[in-house]
Design a protein around this motif. Structure first.
Motif, mmCIF file in Angstrom:
data_model
loop_
_atom_site.group_PDB
_atom_site.id
_atom_site.type_symbol
_atom_site.label_atom_id
_atom_site.label_comp_id
_atom_site.label_asym_id
_atom_site.label_seq_id
_atom_site.Cartn_x
_atom_site.Cartn_y
_atom_site.Cartn_z
ATOM 1 N N LEU A 94 22.527 -0.531 69.251
ATOM 2 C CA LEU A 94 22.508 0.821 69.810
ATOM 3 C C LEU A 94 21.111 1.191 70.297
ATOM 4 O O LEU A 94 20.967 1.925 71.291
ATOM 5 C CB LEU A 94 22.991 1.832 68.777
ATOM 6 C CG LEU A 94 24.479 1.761 68.415
ATOM 7 C CD1 LEU A 94 24.821 2.817 67.376
ATOM 8 C CD2 LEU A 94 25.358 1.927 69.649
ATOM 9 N N ALA A 95 20.090 0.709 69.621
ATOM 10 C CA ALA A 95 18.721 0.962 70.092
ATOM 11 C C ALA A 95 18.512 0.333 71.466
ATOM 12 O O ALA A 95 17.912 0.940 72.364
ATOM 13 C CB ALA A 95 17.709 0.409 69.088
ATOM 14 N N ARG A 98 20.382 2.372 74.077
ATOM 15 C CA ARG A 98 19.631 3.558 74.494
ATOM 16 C C ARG A 98 18.598 3.193 75.553
ATOM 17 O O ARG A 98 18.410 3.905 76.540
ATOM 18 C CB ARG A 98 18.948 4.203 73.295
ATOM 19 C CG ARG A 98 19.892 4.974 72.390
ATOM 20 C CD ARG A 98 19.129 5.773 71.334
ATOM 21 N NE ARG A 98 20.040 6.560 70.530
ATOM 22 C CZ ARG A 98 20.598 6.140 69.407
ATOM 23 N NH1 ARG A 98 20.320 4.930 68.960
ATOM 24 N NH2 ARG A 98 21.433 6.913 68.742
ATOM 25 N N VAL A 101 20.385 2.648 78.823
ATOM 26 C CA VAL A 101 20.802 3.911 79.428
ATOM 27 C C VAL A 101 19.629 4.603 80.103
ATOM 28 O O VAL A 101 19.721 5.071 81.239
ATOM 29 C CB VAL A 101 21.446 4.830 78.368
ATOM 30 C CG1 VAL A 101 21.608 6.244 78.902
ATOM 31 C CG2 VAL A 101 22.801 4.281 77.963
ATOM 32 N N HIS A 102 18.499 4.651 79.404
ATOM 33 C CA HIS A 102 17.339 5.322 79.991
ATOM 34 C C HIS A 102 16.790 4.552 81.193
ATOM 35 O O HIS A 102 16.293 5.152 82.145
ATOM 36 C CB HIS A 102 16.263 5.528 78.926
ATOM 37 C CG HIS A 102 16.629 6.563 77.905
ATOM 38 N ND1 HIS A 102 16.762 6.276 76.566
ATOM 39 C CD2 HIS A 102 16.922 7.882 78.032
ATOM 40 C CE1 HIS A 102 17.106 7.370 75.918
ATOM 41 N NE2 HIS A 102 17.224 8.346 76.775
ATOM 42 N N LEU A 125 23.742 12.592 76.549
ATOM 43 C CA LEU A 125 23.266 11.213 76.547
ATOM 44 C C LEU A 125 23.103 10.684 75.124
ATOM 45 O O LEU A 125 23.484 9.560 74.810
ATOM 46 C CB LEU A 125 21.933 11.118 77.301
ATOM 47 C CG LEU A 125 21.990 11.377 78.806
ATOM 48 C CD1 LEU A 125 20.599 11.318 79.395
ATOM 49 C CD2 LEU A 125 22.886 10.365 79.487
ATOM 50 N N THR A 126 22.509 11.498 74.255
ATOM 51 C CA THR A 126 22.319 11.043 72.872
ATOM 52 C C THR A 126 23.636 11.015 72.106
ATOM 53 O O THR A 126 23.887 10.092 71.330
ATOM 54 C CB THR A 126 21.309 11.954 72.153
ATOM 55 O OG1 THR A 126 21.770 13.317 72.239
ATOM 56 C CG2 THR A 126 19.943 11.871 72.801
ATOM 57 N N ILE A 129 25.953 7.879 72.882
ATOM 58 C CA ILE A 129 25.576 6.634 72.217
ATOM 59 C C ILE A 129 25.880 6.717 70.724
ATOM 60 O O ILE A 129 26.348 5.752 70.115
ATOM 61 C CB ILE A 129 24.089 6.328 72.474
ATOM 62 C CG1 ILE A 129 23.873 6.084 73.975
ATOM 63 C CG2 ILE A 129 23.640 5.103 71.678
ATOM 64 C CD1 ILE A 129 22.446 5.849 74.368
ATOM 65 N N ASP A 130 25.642 7.893 70.141
ATOM 66 C CA ASP A 130 25.983 8.060 68.723
ATOM 67 C C ASP A 130 27.491 7.889 68.495
ATOM 68 O O ASP A 130 27.912 7.392 67.447
ATOM 69 C CB ASP A 130 25.560 9.446 68.235
ATOM 70 C CG ASP A 130 24.047 9.573 68.138
ATOM 71 O OD1 ASP A 130 23.375 8.534 68.088
ATOM 72 O OD2 ASP A 130 23.550 10.712 68.117
ATOM 73 N N ASP A 133 28.754 4.274 67.723
ATOM 74 C CA ASP A 133 28.330 3.501 66.560
ATOM 75 C C ASP A 133 29.510 2.959 65.760
ATOM 76 O O ASP A 133 29.371 1.990 65.021
ATOM 77 C CB ASP A 133 27.406 4.327 65.662
ATOM 78 C CG ASP A 133 28.136 5.500 65.001
ATOM 79 O OD1 ASP A 133 29.294 5.772 65.388
ATOM 80 O OD2 ASP A 133 27.542 6.148 64.125
ATOM 81 N N VAL A 317 28.483 6.081 79.423
ATOM 82 C CA VAL A 317 27.354 5.176 79.175
ATOM 83 C C VAL A 317 27.344 4.040 80.191
ATOM 84 O O VAL A 317 26.295 3.689 80.738
ATOM 85 C CB VAL A 317 27.433 4.627 77.730
ATOM 86 C CG1 VAL A 317 26.509 3.423 77.559
ATOM 87 C CG2 VAL A 317 27.065 5.720 76.739
#
Length: 554
Positions: A94-95, A98, A101-102, A125-126, A129-130, A133, A317
């Motif tokens: 997931l990191a 992120r 995505v950015h 956006l946050t 992604i959460d 999980d 995403v």
């Protein structure tokens, strides 16, 4: 469903070994759970039968009890290892997601990026992604673990009990489990999506209330905004209640399925024991294993309840991750000798679907050391012109030349070295003045205090900061701690630190008194004597600082 599969592939791409080990341990946990219950059932039944038959003293109690302890401890250890491996791999994946995505956001057109600056969009956006999980932890890994465990249980029941028992248990779990889980997923899709949408609305509206409480109160809109936030809370609560109801009936239905499978197993096993095909203790294995297999569907039930939330998040995403890469130029074009630092030829910009052009056609040149004022009524396209000249927005037609070379021939890095734009609303960061200014400097010169003070002197901000803590003056989030005019001048100083050949300023004197505005423009010109400066302003006194005036009409 396709979007979920694509995101699962993306998440697992660099963590395949960790997820594979986690899957193996997940299968081991389920198999050991079924084996533990099956062995315990056999042990109790066999021990009771031995006692009834008067041969209890000859019965081997030690090896079965050792097996029970081994399976119990082994299951706990495997569960711990599975949690460590799969959760750690998910967090790392997931990191990276992120970051992807950015990176995709940076490739979006300027106008699209501008719309992502709102609290709701950033929150989305946050949150998206959460929301993902649980994709691997509650859907993908449990699905494969359930299939593998059911297959192993089928083989074990076939040889340890009877083929009929194995087929009956497999059929009941397959038909009942698939039907219940599919129905639960379909019914949970809409409320899960609604709950997520309501949650985002709660976050955005609560943030607006906290930040703009005073303004809303003055405008008489505080109560209305509060009611809207409370309505979102009620909508989210209602959607969660629907999800809880679905979870309750699906859990009950799966429990009924497990009971039906266990009933079939004990019936068929009992018939086989009566016929002398197997012993009563062996028939008990089928009953207890059938009960234990209910665990294979428990985690999947939770994951499928969140399917709607995950699916929507996955689609958004992927749309950002798959943003097409911008065309890049490896070599910088050679500037043409004697060419203007900036030239526009028949430049036109028209937004898709707009009835008229934002501006144009416009043609002009900007020489080194020259100052050009762009003026015109509101809505004439002045800010859009600066964004187009700086390469943030593509023109509909026409050509832009930087030092005689087409703007598209310059790489992003080389373009920003030569050309800098300061928009009306520039972003400052929470941190010191030095940290804000260092954003404009190369890493090796990030501590160049002398150069920073020169820029601050040019915009008449040095005296204010000397009276505080100098370059170590600490600003709050978004640069809070400075007045609007001071924040504007800090952004101008940061842009001047780059020493660009072309400096573009959008309303640089807005919010400044006449003396400070004049001194700021004069200071920038003295600090950058060779730069071509284009600035937009609606203030009449600013025209005295310009060598030429370009007027845009609607």
């Amino acid at each position: 469903m396709k979007s979920l599969l694509l995101v699962a592939r993306l998440i697992s791409e660099n963590e395949r070994q960790a997820f594979l080990r986690g899957l193996i341990l997940s299968i081991l946990v389920l198999i050991m759970g079924a084996a533990l219950l099956g062995l315990s059932g056999w042990f109790v039944t066999a021990a009771a039968a031995a006692g009834i038959g008067g041969i209890g003293i000859a019965f081997d109690f030690f090896r079965p009890s050792a097996g029970v302890r081994f399976l119990a401890l082994g299951r706990a250890a495997a569960r711990y290892g599975e949690r460590m491996l799969s959760h750690d791999a998910t967090l790392r994946a997931l990191a990276r997601l992120r970051g992807a995505v950015h990176s995709g956001i940076t490739r979006l057109p300027h106008e699209v990026q501008a719309r992502l600056r709102g609290a709701e969009a950033l929150n989305r956006l946050t949150a998206d992604i959460d929301a993902l999980d649980g994709l691997m932890l509650r859907l993908v890994l449990p699905f494969f673990a359930a299939c593998a465990t059911q297959a192993v249980a089928f083989v074990a029941l076939w040889f340890l009990v009877t083929p009929a028992t194995a087929i009956a248990v497999m059929a009941i779990y397959s038909l009942g489990g698939i039907s219940i889980l599919t129905l639960a997923a379909l019914r949970a899709h809409a409320p899960a999506t609604a709950a997520e949408a309501s949650l985002q609305q709660i976050r955005a509206q609560s943030l607006d209330l906290m930040r703009n409480r005073a303004d809303l109160a003055v405008a008489g809109a505080l109560e209305r905004q509060t009611d809207a936030a409370l309505e979102a809370v009620r909508a989210e609560e209602a959607a969660r209640q629907r999800l809880d109801d679905i979870d309750l009936w699906s859990g009950a239905a799966l429990a009924l399925t497990a009971g039906l499978a266990a009933t079939a197993a004990i019936f068929l096993g009992g018939r086989a024991a009566e016929a002398g095909i197997i012993s009563p203790a062996e028939s008990a294995i089928g009953f207890f294993v059938a009960l234990a297999l209910a665990e294979t569907l428990t985690t999947l039930r939770r994951g499928l309840a969140e399917w709607g939330r995950m699916q929507g998040a996955a689609g958004r995403v992927l749309a950002l991750v798959d943003t097409p890469a911008r065309a890049t130029t490896q070599t910088a074009p050679a500037p043409r000798s004697g060419a203007p630092v900036l030239e526009a030829k028949a430049l036109v910009h028209r937004r898709p679907g707009a009835e008229r052009a934002s501006f144009g056609p416009l043609s002009f040149t900007l020489a080194a050391g020259e100052t050009l004022l762009v003026t015109g009524p509101s809505g004439a396209g002045k800010s859009t012109l600066l964004a187009t000249l700086s390469g943030l927005i593509a023109p509909s037609s026409g050509e832009i030349l930087l030092s005689g070379a087409p703007l598209g021939d310059w790489s992003e890095a080389r373009l920003r070295e030569r050309l800098t734009l300061v928009p009306q609303r520039s972003a400052l960061i929470g941190g010191t003045i030095a940290e804000n200014l260092a954003l404009a400097l190369p890493e090796e010169r990030a501590q160049d205090d002398e150069r920073m003070w020169q820029a601050l002197e040019a915009v008449h901000l040095a005296g204010v900061l000397h009276a505080r803590e100098g370059l170590q003056t600490l600003l709050g989030p978004q640069g809070s701690g400075l007045s609007g005019g001071q924040a504007k001048r800090l952004a101008l100083a940061r842009a001047a630190l780059r020493r660009p050949q072309v400096l573009m300023l959008d309303e640089p004197t807005e919010g400044l008194d006449a003396a400070t505005a004049h001194g700021t423009l004069l200071g920038l010109r003295q600090l950058l004597p060779e730069a071509g400066i284009i600035f937009v302003s609606h203030r009449a006194p600013d025209a005295a600082m310009a060598d030429r005036v370009l007027t845009i009409t609607v």
